[in-house]
Design an enzyme around this catalytic site. Structure first.
Site, PDB file in Angstrom:
ATOM      1  N   PRO A  18     -18.250 -18.312   2.938  1.00 38.45           N
ATOM      2  CA  PRO A  18     -17.903 -19.229   1.842  1.00 38.45           C
ATOM      3  C   PRO A  18     -16.390 -19.444   1.823  1.00 38.45           C
ATOM      4  O   PRO A  18     -15.625 -18.480   1.898  1.00 38.45           O
ATOM      5  CB  PRO A  18     -18.346 -18.460   0.589  1.00 38.45           C
ATOM      6  CG  PRO A  18     -18.375 -17.018   1.003  1.00 38.45           C
ATOM      7  CD  PRO A  18     -18.701 -16.997   2.469  1.00 38.45           C
ATOM      8  N   ALA A  20     -13.711 -21.759  -0.499  1.00 43.14           N
ATOM      9  CA  ALA A  20     -13.469 -22.757  -1.540  1.00 43.14           C
ATOM     10  C   ALA A  20     -12.616 -23.877  -0.955  1.00 43.14           C
ATOM     11  O   ALA A  20     -11.636 -23.610  -0.248  1.00 43.14           O
ATOM     12  CB  ALA A  20     -12.759 -22.100  -2.718  1.00 43.14           C
ATOM     13  N   GLN A  72     -22.718 -19.059  -3.967  1.00 40.07           N
ATOM     14  CA  GLN A  72     -21.870 -17.943  -4.384  1.00 40.07           C
ATOM     15  C   GLN A  72     -21.364 -18.134  -5.808  1.00 40.07           C
ATOM     16  O   GLN A  72     -20.901 -19.216  -6.172  1.00 40.07           O
ATOM     17  CB  GLN A  72     -20.667 -17.796  -3.453  1.00 40.07           C
ATOM     18  CG  GLN A  72     -19.914 -16.509  -3.778  1.00 40.07           C
ATOM     19  CD  GLN A  72     -18.664 -16.303  -2.954  1.00 40.07           C
ATOM     20  OE1 GLN A  72     -17.691 -17.025  -3.123  1.00 40.07           O
ATOM     21  NE2 GLN A  72     -18.681 -15.318  -2.086  1.00 40.07           N
ATOM     22  N   CYS A 102     -12.866 -12.283  -2.668  1.00 39.94           N
ATOM     23  CA  CYS A 102     -11.879 -13.351  -2.570  1.00 39.94           C
ATOM     24  C   CYS A 102     -10.643 -13.008  -3.393  1.00 39.94           C
ATOM     25  O   CYS A 102     -10.756 -12.711  -4.580  1.00 39.94           O
ATOM     26  CB  CYS A 102     -12.504 -14.634  -3.090  1.00 39.94           C
ATOM     27  SG  CYS A 102     -11.398 -16.013  -2.993  1.00 39.94           S
ATOM     28  N   GLY A 203     -14.050 -11.259   9.460  1.00 42.18           N
ATOM     29  CA  GLY A 203     -12.596 -11.144   9.558  1.00 42.18           C
ATOM     30  C   GLY A 203     -12.078 -11.400  10.958  1.00 42.18           C
ATOM     31  O   GLY A 203     -12.345 -10.629  11.888  1.00 42.18           O
ATOM     32  N   GLY A 226     -15.243 -17.650   9.094  1.00 37.48           N
ATOM     33  CA  GLY A 226     -14.607 -18.557   8.151  1.00 37.48           C
ATOM     34  C   GLY A 226     -13.674 -19.526   8.854  1.00 37.48           C
ATOM     35  O   GLY A 226     -14.085 -20.573   9.367  1.00 37.48           O
TER      36      GLY A 226
HETATM   37  C1  LIG Z   1      -9.548 -21.549   2.326  1.00 35.90           C
HETATM   38  C2  LIG Z   1     -10.355 -20.305   2.089  1.00 35.90           C
HETATM   39  C3  LIG Z   1     -11.180 -20.241   0.979  1.00 35.90           C
HETATM   40  C4  LIG Z   1     -11.941 -19.090   0.733  1.00 35.90           C
HETATM   41  N1  LIG Z   1     -12.794 -19.067  -0.323  1.00 35.90           N
HETATM   42  C5  LIG Z   1     -13.623 -18.012  -0.496  1.00 35.90           C
HETATM   43  C6  LIG Z   1     -14.622 -18.035  -1.512  1.00 35.90           C
HETATM   44  O1  LIG Z   1     -14.774 -19.000  -2.266  1.00 35.90           O
HETATM   45  N2  LIG Z   1     -15.406 -16.931  -1.644  1.00 35.90           N
HETATM   46  C7  LIG Z   1     -15.283 -15.832  -0.822  1.00 35.90           C
HETATM   47  O2  LIG Z   1     -16.017 -14.864  -0.979  1.00 35.90           O
HETATM   48  N3  LIG Z   1     -14.359 -15.804   0.155  1.00 35.90           N
HETATM   49  C8  LIG Z   1     -13.552 -16.867   0.351  1.00 35.90           C
HETATM   50  N4  LIG Z   1     -12.669 -16.865   1.390  1.00 35.90           N
HETATM   51  C9  LIG Z   1     -12.659 -15.728   2.334  1.00 35.90           C
HETATM   52  C10 LIG Z   1     -13.562 -16.017   3.555  1.00 35.90           C
HETATM   53  O3  LIG Z   1     -14.909 -16.113   3.154  1.00 35.90           O
HETATM   54  C11 LIG Z   1     -13.439 -14.917   4.624  1.00 35.90           C
HETATM   55  O4  LIG Z   1     -13.831 -13.694   4.053  1.00 35.90           O
HETATM   56  C12 LIG Z   1     -12.025 -14.787   5.171  1.00 35.90           C
HETATM   57  O5  LIG Z   1     -11.458 -16.051   5.455  1.00 35.90           O
HETATM   58  C13 LIG Z   1     -11.994 -13.920   6.443  1.00 35.90           C
HETATM   59  O6  LIG Z   1     -12.796 -14.487   7.440  1.00 35.90           O
HETATM   60  P1  LIG Z   1     -12.179 -15.344   8.670  1.00 35.90           P
HETATM   61  O7  LIG Z   1     -11.130 -14.498   9.321  1.00 35.90           O
HETATM   62  O8  LIG Z   1     -13.360 -15.603   9.584  1.00 35.90           O
HETATM   63  O9  LIG Z   1     -11.594 -16.581   8.091  1.00 35.90           O
HETATM   64  C14 LIG Z   1     -11.865 -17.980   1.630  1.00 35.90           C
HETATM   65  C15 LIG Z   1     -11.031 -18.063   2.743  1.00 35.90           C
HETATM   66  C16 LIG Z   1     -10.293 -19.206   2.997  1.00 35.90           C
HETATM   67  C17 LIG Z   1      -9.414 -19.262   4.224  1.00 35.90           C
END
Ligand SMILES: Cc1cc2nc3c(=O)[nH]c(=O)nc-3n(C[C@H](O)[C@H](O)[C@H](O)COP(=O)(O)O)c2cc1C
Length: 330
Positions: A18, A20, A72, A102, A203, A226
């Site tokens: 997820p 945002a 979520q 988050c 991550g 993400g």
């Molecule tokens: C722009 C942005 C918005 C995010 N919004 C949420 C969210 O609404 N809820 C959530 O649980 N995590 C949110 N995250 C965290 C991501 O779900 C994820 O845990 C994090 O980016 C690490 O994963 P990645 O390295 O694959 O990006 C957000 C991350 C980013 C970059």
């Protein structure tokens, strides 16, 4: 390799995290089409009084989405979270995901998201209230803890299991780490060894090879991706192919990138309407262009465009010129 969340079988163990402002309905549908085993909505506040804003209404719109629809919710009050879960199920959610991962300030100021990890009693109350309030599976997303000295991910994971949480996603950083440093997978491996529910590792996963390494190292049931999916929604099919065959799928041709991008653009314009759609399209197009060489000056031009029609035409034309020159996407 497949995993289950309640009655739902997730065939490809690669889930869209997820985000945002990113994982809106058009992007979720696109990622599903391109192989994501599951997609999760942007968080919606548990304060149902705020759901009348245009932003919330769009976040609550799941029309035409492929099952299972995972929504979520974010908040810090058990009763409000329970009510938000019930209301989302009434509106079509088939999985409720609780955000305790988050670090966004807006959420944390109200002691929600990853800020909750500091208060284990409140975590337990929220998990119990939400699980009791709905008959659909409830999942939880956490970080490994509050800060490096207080990595209580294992404790929270066990509480989640005891409360009836159906699956747990863990981002390999603490709340205090923000996005600094590299995600660590030792805590995730420990969580996997201590609970029986499916765990999704999250991550910094950016490739098929890295996915395989993380799955092997942690024993997780799936990974959650993400940022690496921004402008690269085909990453899901690439990973699915690699996990199934051990072979790398070639990247999309420029022709295919153009088709995916133009379809995505059209969906954004339709979903948000022209004014908002044009604005939101800029960041997505910017991400796609990052995967392509020599796109910087076009990106600047594109960001100035104010109309949906001109956005569409300019992307079309930019790709046409390059396709005739025979370049390829990353
Ligand atoms: C722009 C942005 C918005 C995010 N919004 C949420 C969210 O609404 N809820 C959530 O649980 N995590 C949110 N995250 C965290 C991501 O779900 C994820 O845990 C994090 O980016 C690490 O994963 P990645 O390295 O694959 O990006 C957000 C991350 C980013 C970059």
């Amino acid at each position: 390799m497949s995993t289950a969340i309640g009655p739902y079988i997730i065939d490809n163990p690669v889930i869209l995290a997820p985000m945002a402002g990113v994982t809106d309905r058009p992007f979720r549908q696109l990622c599903r089409k391109l192989g994501a085993g599951l997609v999760v909505s942007e968080m919606v506040t548990s304060d149902t009084r705020l759901w009348n804003s245009r932003k919330s209404r769009l976040r609550l719109d799941h029309g035409g989405e492929t099952a299972p629809i995972s929504v979520q919710i974010a908040g810090g009050d058990p009763e409000m979270m329970a009510e938000a879960a019930r209301e989302n199920v009434r509106r079509g959610a088939q999985i409720i995901d609780i955000n305790m991962g988050c670090p966004a300030k807006k959420v944390c100021k109200k002691a929600a998201g990853s800020a909750l990890l500091r208060d284990e009693k409140l975590v337990a109350d929220i998990l119990e209230a939400v699980v009791q309030s709905v008959s659909v599976p409830v999942t939880l997303k956490i970080r490994t803890g509050w800060c490096p000295d207080s990595r209580n991910g294992v404790t929270v994971a066990k509480m989640a299991e005891d409360s009836g949480i159906a699956a747990l996603a863990v981002h390999g950083r603490t709340r205090a780490c923000g996005y600094h440093g590299r995600a660590e997978f030792d805590t995730i491996a420990e969580i996997v060894s201590r609970v029986k529910i499916p765990v999704f590792a999250n991550g910094d996963i950016t490739s098929a090879e890295r996915t395989q390494e993380v799955l092997d190292y942690t024993g997780a049931s799936a990974v959650m991706i993400g940022r690496a999916a921004q402008g690269r929604p085909w990453i899901f099919r690439e990973i699915a192919h690699y996990l199934a065959t051990g072979e790398r799928l070639p990247g999309p041709t420029l022709d295919e990138v153009r088709n995916i991008l133009l379809a995505h653009l059209g969906e954004l314009h339709r979903f948000y309407g022209e004014v908002m759609g044009v604005r939101i399209a800029r960041k997505h197009v910017g991400w796609y262009l990052k995967t392509l060489a020599d796109s910087e000056s076009f990106r600047k031009t594109f960001f100035q465009i104010e109309s949906a029609e001109v956005q569409h035409a300019s992307v079309h034309e930019w790709f046409e010129r390059r396709i005739t020159r025979g370049a390829q996407a990353a």
